[in-house]
Scaffold this motif. Structure first.
Motif, PDB file in Angstrom:
ATOM      1  N   LEU A   1       0.875  -1.162   0.000  1.00  0.00           N
ATOM      2  CA  LEU A   1       0.000   0.000   0.000  1.00  0.00           C
ATOM      3  C   LEU A   1       0.918   1.220   0.000  1.00  0.00           C
ATOM      4  N   ILE A   2       0.898   1.979  -1.069  1.00  0.00           N
ATOM      5  CA  ILE A   2       1.754   3.146  -1.203  1.00  0.00           C
ATOM      6  C   ILE A   2       1.055   4.329  -0.551  1.00  0.00           C
ATOM      7  N   VAL A   3       1.772   5.001   0.348  1.00  0.00           N
ATOM      8  CA  VAL A   3       1.211   6.132   1.082  1.00  0.00           C
ATOM      9  C   VAL A   3       2.122   7.342   0.932  1.00  0.00           C
ATOM     10  N   TYR A   4       1.545   8.512   1.028  1.00  0.00           N
ATOM     11  CA  TYR A   4       2.314   9.750   0.911  1.00  0.00           C
ATOM     12  C   TYR A   4       3.071  10.059   2.203  1.00  0.00           C
ATOM     13  N   ASP A   5       2.441   9.802   3.328  1.00  0.00           N
ATOM     14  CA  ASP A   5       3.030  10.121   4.631  1.00  0.00           C
ATOM     15  C   ASP A   5       2.947   8.872   5.503  1.00  0.00           C
ATOM     16  N   ILE A   6       4.056   8.181   5.649  1.00  0.00           N
ATOM     17  CA  ILE A   6       4.077   6.907   6.381  1.00  0.00           C
ATOM     18  C   ILE A   6       3.685   7.086   7.847  1.00  0.00           C
ATOM     19  N   GLU A   7       4.092   8.187   8.452  1.00  0.00           N
ATOM     20  CA  GLU A   7       3.768   8.403   9.861  1.00  0.00           C
ATOM     21  C   GLU A   7       2.272   8.615  10.046  1.00  0.00           C
ATOM     22  N   ALA A   8       1.664   9.411   9.182  1.00  0.00           N
ATOM     23  CA  ALA A   8       0.220   9.662   9.272  1.00  0.00           C
ATOM     24  C   ALA A   8      -0.574   8.393   8.950  1.00  0.00           C
TER      25      ALA A   8
ATOM     26  N   ALA B   1      11.697   4.199   0.540  1.00  0.00           N
ATOM     27  CA  ALA B   1      12.675   3.663   1.487  1.00  0.00           C
ATOM     28  C   ALA B   1      12.183   3.548   2.933  1.00  0.00           C
ATOM     29  N   SER B   2      10.965   3.980   3.238  1.00  0.00           N
ATOM     30  CA  SER B   2      10.428   3.876   4.599  1.00  0.00           C
ATOM     31  C   SER B   2       9.184   2.997   4.579  1.00  0.00           C
ATOM     32  N   TYR B   3       9.082   2.125   5.582  1.00  0.00           N
ATOM     33  CA  TYR B   3       8.034   1.098   5.589  1.00  0.00           C
ATOM     34  C   TYR B   3       7.416   0.924   6.973  1.00  0.00           C
ATOM     35  N   ALA B   4       6.259   0.293   6.982  1.00  0.00           N
ATOM     36  CA  ALA B   4       5.640  -0.259   8.183  1.00  0.00           C
ATOM     37  C   ALA B   4       4.839  -1.468   7.698  1.00  0.00           C
ATOM     38  N   SER B   5       4.595  -2.416   8.571  1.00  0.00           N
ATOM     39  CA  SER B   5       3.897  -3.624   8.131  1.00  0.00           C
ATOM     40  C   SER B   5       2.768  -3.991   9.080  1.00  0.00           C
ATOM     41  N   PHE B   6       1.800  -4.711   8.554  1.00  0.00           N
ATOM     42  CA  PHE B   6       0.716  -5.261   9.356  1.00  0.00           C
ATOM     43  C   PHE B   6       0.171  -6.484   8.636  1.00  0.00           C
ATOM     44  N   SER B   7      -0.622  -7.257   9.349  1.00  0.00           N
ATOM     45  CA  SER B   7      -1.232  -8.454   8.771  1.00  0.00           C
ATOM     46  C   SER B   7      -2.726  -8.437   9.021  1.00  0.00           C
ATOM     47  N   ASP B   8      -3.463  -9.108   8.133  1.00  0.00           N
ATOM     48  CA  ASP B   8      -4.888  -9.273   8.372  1.00  0.00           C
ATOM     49  C   ASP B   8      -5.077 -10.405   9.383  1.00  0.00           C
ATOM     50  N   PRO B   9      -6.303 -10.698   9.803  1.00  0.00           N
ATOM     51  CA  PRO B   9      -6.510 -11.718  10.836  1.00  0.00           C
ATOM     52  C   PRO B   9      -5.983 -13.110  10.467  1.00  0.00           C
ATOM     53  N   ASP B  10      -5.825 -13.403   9.187  1.00  0.00           N
ATOM     54  CA  ASP B  10      -5.301 -14.704   8.765  1.00  0.00           C
ATOM     55  C   ASP B  10      -3.789 -14.712   8.621  1.00  0.00           C
ATOM     56  N   GLY B  11      -3.161 -13.539   8.636  1.00  0.00           N
ATOM     57  CA  GLY B  11      -1.715 -13.462   8.475  1.00  0.00           C
ATOM     58  C   GLY B  11      -1.254 -13.035   7.097  1.00  0.00           C
ATOM     59  N   ASN B  12      -2.175 -12.681   6.189  1.00  0.00           N
ATOM     60  CA  ASN B  12      -1.759 -12.109   4.908  1.00  0.00           C
ATOM     61  C   ASN B  12      -1.026 -10.808   5.214  1.00  0.00           C
ATOM     62  N   GLY B  13       0.173 -10.644   4.646  1.00  0.00           N
ATOM     63  CA  GLY B  13       1.052  -9.557   5.043  1.00  0.00           C
ATOM     64  C   GLY B  13       1.015  -8.350   4.133  1.00  0.00           C
ATOM     65  N   TRP B  14       0.823  -7.195   4.740  1.00  0.00           N
ATOM     66  CA  TRP B  14       0.752  -5.912   4.049  1.00  0.00           C
ATOM     67  C   TRP B  14       1.930  -5.036   4.451  1.00  0.00           C
TER      68      TRP B  14
END
Length: 155
Positions: free
Chosen positions: A80-87, A130-143
């Motif tokens: 998921l490409i975002v403009y402001d990773i912190e926001a 070059a800056s990232y954060a990650s999360f997973s859905d309830p099944d573990g699919n990784g975003w």
């Protein structure tokens, strides 16, 4: 026809199918992210197709019953490409999503698979891609959230 032939036809990635175990739980999760529920079509014998779209995206996800043979949670590296990773991270956390801390890769090119090579904090130069954060859905699919303010040329 050679492999170097350029097609004049547009090819747009519009759907990514993700495997989930519980369709209704997944709908609730993705709606929590603020995604639009586009379709929820039941079929015969329990077949079901659900489509959701992230805000501002031209690409959607589909999941349901009978739409994938993959194991629930087996899809990784959905960006998921975002403009402001912190926001973006703060908004997801506010919505109750467990999101990693922001990180950049030790090599500075592209992050390694899994959590190897993660350096805490955004890219020190705040370079695009070059800056990232990650999360997973309830099944573990990784975003992966990836910060991009200015696209590379040709995009």
């Amino acid at each position: 026809m050679t492999s170097n032939t350029v097609s004049s036809q547009n090819m747009k990635l519009e759907i990514v199918v993700i495997p989930v175990a519980d369709v209704d739980r997944s709908i609730d999760f993705y709606k929590t992210l603020g995604w639009r529920l586009d379709a929820d079509f039941p079929g015969e014998n329990g077949f079901r197709v659900v489509q959701l779209t992230p805000p501002g995206s031209e690409c959607s996800i589909i999941f349901g019953k009978g739409v994938s043979l993959a194991e629930p949670g087996s899809v990784q590296g959905l960006y998921l490409i975002v403009y402001d990773i912190e926001a973006a991270r703060a908004e997801l956390v506010e919505r109750g999503v467990e999101v990693s801390d922001i990180f950049h890769d030790i090599g500075g090119i592209f992050h390694h698979a899994g959590t190897e090579g993660r350096v805490p904090g955004p890219d020190p130069e705040r370079r695009d891609y070059a800056s990232y954060a990650s999360f997973s859905d309830p099944d573990g699919n990784g975003w992966i959230l990836q910060e991009v303010k200015v696209r590379l040329p040709g995009r």
